[in-house]
Design a protein around this motif. Sequence first.
Motif, PDB file in Angstrom:
ATOM      1  N   HIS A  67     -13.696  -2.750  -2.163  1.00 52.83           N
ATOM      2  CA  HIS A  67     -14.103  -2.173  -0.900  1.00 52.83           C
ATOM      3  C   HIS A  67     -14.787  -0.829  -1.086  1.00 52.83           C
ATOM      4  O   HIS A  67     -15.848  -0.547  -0.527  1.00 52.83           O
ATOM      5  N   ASN A  70      -3.676  -4.930  -4.987  1.00 52.21           N
ATOM      6  CA  ASN A  70      -4.156  -4.035  -3.937  1.00 52.21           C
ATOM      7  C   ASN A  70      -5.242  -3.102  -4.445  1.00 52.21           C
ATOM      8  O   ASN A  70      -6.240  -2.861  -3.764  1.00 52.21           O
ATOM      9  N   ARG A  72      -9.035  -2.728  -3.131  1.00 53.11           N
ATOM     10  CA  ARG A  72      -9.586  -1.457  -2.653  1.00 53.11           C
ATOM     11  C   ARG A  72     -10.795  -1.032  -3.477  1.00 53.11           C
ATOM     12  O   ARG A  72     -11.734  -0.442  -2.971  1.00 53.11           O
ATOM     13  N   ILE A  97      -3.613   2.116   3.626  1.00 48.05           N
ATOM     14  CA  ILE A  97      -4.739   1.803   2.761  1.00 48.05           C
ATOM     15  C   ILE A  97      -5.430   3.090   2.310  1.00 48.05           C
ATOM     16  O   ILE A  97      -5.741   3.256   1.152  1.00 48.05           O
ATOM     17  N   THR A  98      -5.652   3.954   3.225  1.00 41.39           N
ATOM     18  CA  THR A  98      -6.393   5.150   2.849  1.00 41.39           C
ATOM     19  C   THR A  98      -5.650   5.945   1.803  1.00 41.39           C
ATOM     20  O   THR A  98      -6.261   6.580   0.973  1.00 41.39           O
ATOM     21  N   ASP A 100      -6.394   4.461  -1.414  1.00 41.12           N
ATOM     22  CA  ASP A 100      -7.752   4.823  -1.810  1.00 41.12           C
ATOM     23  C   ASP A 100      -7.776   6.208  -2.434  1.00 41.12           C
ATOM     24  O   ASP A 100      -8.446   6.446  -3.439  1.00 41.12           O
TER      25      ASP A 100
END
Lengths: 198, 198
Positions: free
Chosen positions: B174, B167, B171, B125-126, B129
Amino acid sequence: MGAPKQKWTPEEEAALKAGVLKHGTGKWRTILSDPQFSSVLKSRSNVDLKDKWRNISVTALWGSRKKAKLALRKTLPAPPKQDHTNNTTSLSIVPLANGQERTNPTSPGGSGAGSLQTHASKRSITSLDRIILEAITNLKEPRGSDRTSIFMYIEENFKTPPNMKRNVAVRLKHLSSNGPLVKIKHKYRFSTNFTSVG
Amino acid sequence: MGAPKQKWTPEEEAALKAGVLKHGTGKWRTILSDPQFSSVLKSRSNVDLKDKWRNISVTALWGSRKKAKLALRKTLPAPPKQDHTNNTTSLSIVPLANGQERTNPTSPGGSGAGSLQTHASKRSITSLDRIILEAITNLKEPRGSDRTSIFMYIEENFKTPPNMKRNVAVRLKHLSSNGPLVKIKHKYRFSTNFTSVG
DNA sequence: CGGTAGGGATAGGGTTCT
DNA sequence: TAGAACCCTATCCCTACC
């Protein structure tokens, strides 16, 4: 990637110059702490001051040389009528033939110091005015240029007589009262700057 | 007299993209020094990498926002004057600190620098990001970028799996609620834009 | 650690070539 | 006219040395 790039504002640059005048070079932290400048320079670090001063010094020393390049480039653009925006006065002018200002060693005929026929003695007043305007134009200082910069530019690009500075000062006064120049005084500046207007 | 213009080969471009994935943008010298890429990029300088990446990004930007930009220019013939002092976007901040953004050195085995084995399926995930932030950064849209632009940027610069959009959308949500992004709603805009904050 | 000097890298604006 | 490659240099970063 820190900040994308924080360009120095004229205010900051003036404050830095004033700070150096007051405290000397290498006293970056001192300048930064001086309440006289801290507000203007609050977003700068001591290292920033050091770097900026280095940059100012370099460009000052260099002064002209880029004029040569500019002159060269100006000769190419063919479209004659190109007078975009408000180019105030004379669009670029080539003061010395490109090749000539190069050290021009091997000057045939030998020594003749007089070979440099570009003595100001031959220039008329209007010619001096033109040179001044050219200096300001080519120096491209966003806030205009001060006397010293103008002097240096002329010294570096022309053969000058000893009284050039005085003459330039006189013409600057004239050009800014009756002519196309404008004086710019700034809060933190120690000297008046000149710029051209449309 | 300059170099005869050395066009970028697909291998070089792939190596550059892989290098940016691994080390992040702005790490040109690092990428160049990485043995994984140095052989492919040996005839390029760090500045070349920077310039090429810019070209790639510009292309991506145009691919995604061409119409909007043109429309804006037609409407606002006067280009924005310099906006020093408090540049809104300029203070942009390092979303991920340089030091730690270093992705795990476990670069997928693919030795050949030319292979972009960077399938998102393997990405954490990072990492996604980071790509999102990079997209926003490189798109350089003064008012932030909308989802579509971000999608297109990523599609054009990375190998993406079919569910990338979803996705990314997740993100973005988020990152704008808990992270370094901010939603920008503009009066005359249909969609929400995102930009990074300090 | 705090500060400065220098070297070096990067960011952005410009220019040239195609 | 646009796009890609390349140049210039102001600004920023890193490191050695007090």
